[in-house]
Design a protein around this motif. Structure first.
Motif, PDB file in Angstrom:
ATOM      1  N   ILE A   1       0.858  -1.193   0.000  1.00  0.00           N
ATOM      2  CA  ILE A   1       0.000   0.000   0.000  1.00  0.00           C
ATOM      3  C   ILE A   1       0.888   1.235   0.000  1.00  0.00           C
ATOM      4  O   ILE A   1       1.843   1.318   0.770  1.00  0.00           O
ATOM      5  N   SER A   2       0.613   2.183  -0.896  1.00  0.00           N
ATOM      6  CA  SER A   2       1.238   3.487  -0.699  1.00  0.00           C
ATOM      7  C   SER A   2       0.184   4.566  -0.908  1.00  0.00           C
ATOM      8  O   SER A   2      -0.712   4.432  -1.746  1.00  0.00           O
ATOM      9  N   ILE A   3       0.264   5.570  -0.097  1.00  0.00           N
ATOM     10  CA  ILE A   3      -0.792   6.596  -0.066  1.00  0.00           C
ATOM     11  C   ILE A   3      -0.166   7.985  -0.153  1.00  0.00           C
ATOM     12  O   ILE A   3       0.824   8.259   0.522  1.00  0.00           O
ATOM     13  N   VAL A   4      -0.731   8.820  -1.020  1.00  0.00           N
ATOM     14  CA  VAL A   4      -0.316  10.220  -1.077  1.00  0.00           C
ATOM     15  C   VAL A   4      -1.505  11.075  -0.627  1.00  0.00           C
ATOM     16  O   VAL A   4      -2.450  11.280  -1.385  1.00  0.00           O
ATOM     17  N   PRO A   5      -1.480  11.567   0.618  1.00  0.00           N
ATOM     18  CA  PRO A   5      -2.566  12.454   1.044  1.00  0.00           C
ATOM     19  C   PRO A   5      -2.419  13.813   0.363  1.00  0.00           C
ATOM     20  O   PRO A   5      -1.331  14.158  -0.121  1.00  0.00           O
TER      21      PRO A   5
ATOM     22  N   LEU B   1      -2.845   0.184  -4.264  1.00  0.00           N
ATOM     23  CA  LEU B   1      -2.936  -1.117  -3.604  1.00  0.00           C
ATOM     24  C   LEU B   1      -2.391  -2.090  -4.641  1.00  0.00           C
ATOM     25  O   LEU B   1      -3.091  -2.466  -5.583  1.00  0.00           O
ATOM     26  N   GLY B   2      -1.114  -2.426  -4.528  1.00  0.00           N
ATOM     27  CA  GLY B   2      -0.455  -3.130  -5.630  1.00  0.00           C
ATOM     28  C   GLY B   2      -0.518  -2.236  -6.854  1.00  0.00           C
ATOM     29  O   GLY B   2      -0.139  -1.061  -6.780  1.00  0.00           O
TER      30      GLY B   2
ATOM     31  N   ASP C   1      -7.497  -9.448  -0.330  1.00  0.00           N
ATOM     32  CA  ASP C   1      -7.069  -8.500  -1.364  1.00  0.00           C
ATOM     33  C   ASP C   1      -6.875  -9.163  -2.730  1.00  0.00           C
ATOM     34  O   ASP C   1      -5.752  -9.237  -3.247  1.00  0.00           O
ATOM     35  N   PRO C   2      -7.945  -9.653  -3.361  1.00  0.00           N
ATOM     36  CA  PRO C   2      -7.811 -10.364  -4.637  1.00  0.00           C
ATOM     37  C   PRO C   2      -7.367  -9.459  -5.782  1.00  0.00           C
ATOM     38  O   PRO C   2      -7.731  -8.286  -5.834  1.00  0.00           O
TER      39      PRO C   2
END
Lengths: 247, 298
Positions: free
Chosen positions: B40-44, B58-59, B212-213
């Motif tokens: 997971i990587s998130i940019v707020p 997510l992938g 998380d399919p």
């Protein structure tokens, strides 16, 4: 689920319409109610009344929609403009689009679509009067209409919603209980196979409450299933009698 | 009308057999274990013009959520509350299967699943979004934009929505004397997220439950179950998806697994937001150290 000042369950545990928590509404079912359709069913749970009709298997146009190895299902769940307290525009809402999808996916689990490649089976559902539980009533009616059309299925599907009202789990909620309650959980199932085909939850439940609600739904679905089978048997009994008269 | 999809890529039978035989030895095509989630990587705050936003990977699945808050009318049954609107667009650049045009049933379904998880438990403080009670309130538009579809759009959208809402600031709208609504400089403050809501999806393939399919796994799955939770483990919504069926024991196992996954999502979000907020605190300090002249020009 807005606020409501009406007491939905009294001190004796009796609900607003006089039912006990684990009691479903009076159910009535009939099949073969429409002349033109291959199969049809009229089902009501209390004031909720739904008419379902099946056309097909038939040729699908445009043809590229069809599948080479099985039939496709086309399902429309629709509410009549006069079915609700305030008139509902006949144009499809986001809700109706979603419910058409979940009902289609449920029915696909039961129909032997592989028997009719390159065709479509159309299932049209009209909610004539809405008083809570319209999607489960629709699913119950649609499955009955498919059986009435003689389409082979793994099992019939019956459905019911469990709600949480004033902190208590109650079966087959009506509109007042839905809008004044904390949760609405519709369940659809092939009872003889023990397979759940529709499951949604709107609202909040603890995980223990969820398990309990599931048990309540399954128990009621088995009762509804008996009424479905009885309805189909009555139709064939009637047909046999008519044949005898002709002879 | 809902129609059996006929445009899905045919996942050949052999591929399904490969996926199932891998599951038998506890593995998946991308090397994950059955209960593992993708990176997971998130940019707020990805979109500066929005009032709150987040970009979530997510992938390879990529979802962007932008929040805009505008004046509007309240619902008649909740005159003293603002309005929460959750919408989803599956834009055609995200997948060869997506077409331009109005949202299809999958987009409506996704939006309604996320919407339900927030609405009934009142996760957002909508009372802070009132300008004139009964007449003018603020409408919060949470637009979910799917940018790349590699499976499990629901979980990615739920994460992006939660982060965007947690970063949302309420614009400073006020009623003027003539009854007009005017937007003033700055913000009234942050949106109050009373309950952190997250949704986790579990797929059933054969006798196996997987977290998380991927898109491919979704196509070969018997059915999926998306369960929404608050951070304290209360179920806030649920949806079974796909044309298959589940037994009661499947559902119990899937609910338990989705709660495990939901907790992982929440932990990731918390740590990412924490380090992001620390960084932006640092940036603010630096800015206040710079000359006021520069600040004005900005």
């Amino acid at each position: 689920m807005g606020k409501s000042n009406i007491k939905l369950i009294d001190e004796n545990g009796i609900r607003i319409d006089g039912r006990k928590p684990d009691q479903i509404r009076p159910v009535s079912m009939s099949v073969g109610v429409l002349k033109n359709a291959q199969g049809s069913a009229l089902v009501s749970f209390g004031k909720t009344t739904v008419l379902a009709a099946v056309y097909g298997p038939r040729e699908a146009l445009p043809r590229h929609m069809t599948l080479p190895d099985r039939a496709i299902l086309r399902v429309r769940y629709h509410m009549a403009p006069f079915s609700t307290t305030e008139r509902k525009s006949p144009a499809p809402t986001r809700r109706e689009v979603e419910l058409s999808k979940v009902i289609r996916e449920s029915l696909e689990a039961s129909v032997f679509t592989e028997l009719y490649p390159r065709t479509t089976i159309d299932i049209f559902i009209e909610v004539l009067q809405a008083d809570g539980g319209t999607r489960t009533t629709s699913l119950t009616a649609a499955s009955l209409a498919l059986a009435d059309a003689g389409i082979p299925m793994r099992d019939l599907i019956a459905g019911v919603a469990v709600g949480k009202v004033e902190g208590m789990l109650v079966l087959d909620i009506n509109e007042a209980e839905d809008s004044g309650g904390q949760a609405d959980m519709p369940v659809g199932m092939m009872p003889n196979l023990g397979k759940i085909v529709l499951l949604q939850l709107n609202g909040s439940l603890s995980r223990e409450e969820f398990k309990e609600a599931m048990k309540m739904a399954i128990k009621a679905i088995k009762e509804i299933y008996l009424i479905q089978k009885q309805t189909l048997r009555e139709k064939y009994a009637k047909i046999t009698e008519e044949e005898r008269e002709v002879e | 009308m809902s129609v059996t999809p006929s445009v899905y890529p045919l996942v050949p039978k052999i591929q399904k057999e490969t996926i199932v035989s891998l599951l038998e030895v506890g593995k998946r095509a991308d090397g994950r274990g059955l209960e593992d989630i993708r990176k997971i990587s998130i940019v707020p705050d990805y979109i500066g013009k929005s009032d709150g936003s987040a970009l979530v990977y997510l992938g390879d699945t990529l979802v962007l959520v932008g929040v805009k808050i505008e004046p509007g009318s309240p619902y008649p049954d909740t005159p003293d509350e603002g309005v929460l609107m959750i919408n989803a667009e599956f834009v055609p650049l995200a997948s060869p299967l997506f077409e331009p045009g109005p949202p299809d049933e999958n987009a409506y379904e996704l939006a309604r699943i996320i919407d339900r998880s927030y609405r009934e438990i009142k996760a957002i403080e909508l009372k802070d979004l009132v300008i004139i009670p009964g007449q003018k309130v603020l409408v919060l538009w949470n637009d979910i934009y799917v940018l790349n579809h590699s499976g499990n759009l629901i979980d990615a959208s739920a994460m992006a929505t939660l982060v965007a809402l947690m970063r949302t600031k309420i614009p400073n709208y006020e009623a003027s004397e003539g009854g007009f609504i005017v937007k003033k400089e700055g913000y009234k403050g942050g949106l109050k997220v009373k309950k952190k809501v997250i949704t986790a999806t579990v797929a059933k393939i054969g006798n196996y439950y997987i977290a998380d399919p991927t898109e491919e796994e979704e196509y070969v799955s018997d059915a999926r179950l998306s369960v929404s939770f608050t951070e304290d483990g209360v179920i806030a919504g649920m949806q079974k998806m796909g044309p298959g069926s589940l037994e009661e024991k499947d559902i119990d196992a899937m609910v338990e697994l989705s709660w495990k996954v939901a907790q992982r999502y929440l932990t990731e979000i918390d740590s990412i937001l924490k380090s992001f907020e620390q960084k932006s605190e640092g940036r603010k300090l630096e800015e206040s150290g710079s000359s006021p002249q520069e600040k004005k020009e900005d």
